[in-house]
Scaffold this motif. Structure first.
Motif, short mmCIF file in Angstrom:
data_model
loop_
_atom_site.label_atom_id
_atom_site.label_comp_id
_atom_site.label_asym_id
_atom_site.label_seq_id
_atom_site.Cartn_x
_atom_site.Cartn_y
_atom_site.Cartn_z
N GLN A 1 0.75 -1.47 -0.04
CA GLN A 1 -0.22 0.24 -0.31
C GLN A 1 1.12 1.44 -0.29
N LYS B 1 -6.28 7.76 2.45
CA LYS B 1 -5.46 6.76 3.25
C LYS B 1 -6.28 6.55 4.08
N GLN B 2 -7.36 6.74 4.60
CA GLN B 2 -8.58 6.06 5.35
C GLN B 2 -9.69 4.89 4.70
N GLN C 1 -8.16 3.21 1.36
CA GLN C 1 -7.63 2.97 0.74
C GLN C 1 -6.59 2.55 1.43
N GLN C 2 -6.65 2.60 2.79
CA GLN C 2 -5.52 2.87 3.17
C GLN C 2 -3.85 2.24 2.73
N ASP D 1 -0.50 3.89 1.90
CA ASP D 1 0.29 4.67 2.82
C ASP D 1 1.32 5.07 1.99
#
Length: 549
Positions: A78, A190-191, A193-194, A196
């Protein structure tokens, strides 16, 4: 090496042809064009939810950012890289009689050939490797490079063990509302689709740093930019009795002499040094002509920082203001004594002493002295002042200080120091965390891979030396530094506000790999095609592969 020159040239011309001057409807138009271009890519036809055109928030203009992402299929990582760049430009009035060709590079170049040009500019106008026009350098060719890479990886997601996010933001040339509004979408992805976020790559322009400089620069991190401002009160008098009062313009002039171009106010970090501060405005605040000296004056200065915090700058400039005030009073006294000797009038001892306060200090003193009566008055004053659309953030702040000053019991001449505009935070890459170390190592690797294909040195430096949206994806300042900005900006929370905690939440290390050329923001703005359309996208691509593959 990617063979991308022709396609990138086409993208660049398409973007330049759109007159996207900041704070005009052109910003809205170019966002729609970029959104339409991306939506035509097969990947985004299949994944339309991965492309967003989002309107800016808390903005008097209707304008939009365009964001998109490609999810790699090579693996399950990710790790995500942000490719960012702005689509707005400065105006075109400086092109004068060539104004109609300012956004038509081919036509502009032909017309320039009939102009009287300097040797260097003429050589570039005659060369097939240079393009002229508003935005070709700052920074539509850089944005086109990112657009090309987004398209490439949308066609080859199997080469990507991670994700690529594209951000095309508006309003970089004024208030950075574009990138600040984009933080919401980046945070949401970010939240959801996770993602990084491990690095951000900006593609703003680079230029020679001095005459004869052949280096092409890449920058890690960026300069910070402040606008320290000074409200100066004097003691009014009739000009026929000039020594009975103190003209605030004398103090303002001495302040500018003390601060302007002062090497003591250059900030050194990591072996590099900022340019010194320089005046951007100096005026008194008399509304019209009278034979009374001015009640107050107002000056502000550009101030770049690499490692100092906004609080550090206040401390240093308060010291400089005391020096300037002291010198102004000494000059006044010496000239008054000389005049008295010449005229035979009796000399009276000068009664004033240097007095310098920050806005925070003055505000705290007034709250202590007047409490809620003062607080309520200022809240009402500031809200009513917002109705005056002629005031920008800088003059709005000055008017707030002017009103607050009326509540001071001691009305002797004083300098009030404050911030009156957006703070663009410094970003300093130190290698202290894993993402920074990986980015710095990958950048060195990418440059080494591409350098053999290009004759001029590609040199990595530590700080992008101009104002850019790089400042709003990472934050090197601690809470104390940011608090100094908020507590010393009279327009904070009314005319001006930035959620710096949103930046801290993202906090992704950022570098700049951008097109090379000359005269950004000027009539002869131009960029070198070979470096900008071949070397830049390939360095960026090697960096992507190294970081997430």
């Amino acid at each position: 090496m990617l063979s991308c020159r022709d396609e990138l040239l086409l993208f660049t011309k398409q973007l330049v042809n759109i007159e996207s001057i900041v704070n005009t409807s052109g910003e809205k138009e170019i966002a729609q064009v970029i959104h339409t271009m991306i939506s035509s890519f097969p990947y985004f036809i299949d994944h339309p939810e991965q492309l967003v055109k989002s309107q800016t928030v808390d903005d008097e203009q209707e304008r939009y950012n365009v964001l998109a992402y490609v999810k790699g299929t090579k693996g399950t990582s990710q790790k995500t890289i942000i490719l960012m760049g702005h689509m707005d430009t400065v105006g075109i009035d400086d092109y004068n009689h060539l104004k109609e060709y300012a956004t038509s590079p081919d036509s502009l170049k032909e017309h320039l050939k009939s102009e009287t040009l300097s040797t260097d500019i003429k050589a570039h106008a005659d060369s097939e490797d240079w393009m002229f026009g508003r935005g070709v350098l700052d920074m539509k060719s850089g944005l086109a490079s990112h657009l090309y890479l987004l398209k490439y990886y949308s066609e080859h997601p199997d080469e990507l063990d991670g994700n690529l996010v594209f951000v095309s933001e508006c309003d970089e040339e004024d208030g950075s509302r574009g990138i600040l509004s984009s933080l919401e979408q980046l945070s949401a992805w970010k939240q959801e689709q996770q993602f990084d976020y491990i690095a951000a790559i900006n593609a703003d322009f680079v230029s020679p740093r001095y005459e004869g400089d052949q280096n092409r620069y890449i920058y890690k991190g960026t300069t910070g930019k402040l606008l320290p401002s000074f409200f100066i009160t004097g003691a009014e008098t009739h000009v026929g009795s000039c020594f009975e009062g103190l003209d605030p313009n004398l103090i303002a002039a001495e302040l500018t002499r003390q601060i302007n171009y002062n090497p003591e106010l250059c900030n050194e970090a990591d072996g590099e040094i900022t340019v010194p501060p320089v005046s951007l405005k100096q005026t008194d605040l008399k509304p019209s002509y009278t034979v009374q000296t001015a009640l107050s004056a107002y000056v502000y200065y550009n101030f770049f920082i690499y490692s100092w915090s906004p609080k550090d700058v206040l401390i240093k400039l308060k010291e400089q203001a005391y020096i300037a005030f002291t010198q102004a009073l000494l000059t006044f006294k010496e000239r008054y004594q000389t005049y008295c000797q010449m005229s035979g009038e009796p000399f009276k001892e000068v009664k004033w002493e240097p007095n310098v306060l920050t806005y925070e200090e003055m505000n705290e003193r007034l709250l202590d002295e007047h409490g809620t009566k003062y607080q309520n008055h200022m809240e009402l004053f500031k809200s009513e002042l917002l109705l005056d659309e002629t005031l920008d953030t800088r003059m709005y702040a000055a008017r707030v200080v002017e009103e607050a000053w009326k509540w001071m019991k001691n009305q002797s001449p004083t300098i009030i120091l404050f911030y009156s505009s957006l703070y663009s935070p410094r970003v300093q890459l130190t290698g202290e965390n894993e993402n920074e170390r990986h980015l710095m190592e990958a950048l060195d690797h990418a440059v080494n891979q591409v350098q053999p294909y290009y004759p001029h040195p590609i040199v990595v430096r530590n700080f992008f030396p101009y104002i850019s949206d790089m400042s709003f994806v990472a934050l090197s300042d601690d809470d104390t530094g940011i608090k100094a900005v908020a507590d010393n900006n009279p327009g904070w929370g009314t005319k001006h506000y930035v959620d710096y905690e949103k930046i801290r939440e993202l906090n992704v290390p950022v570098i700049n790999i951008g097109p090379y050329g000359y005269d950004a923001h000027k009539k002869y703005e131009r960029m070198e095609l070979t470096y900008s359309l071949e070397i830049v996208p390939n360095i960026t691509n090697y960096l992507i592969k190294r970081l997430i593959n």
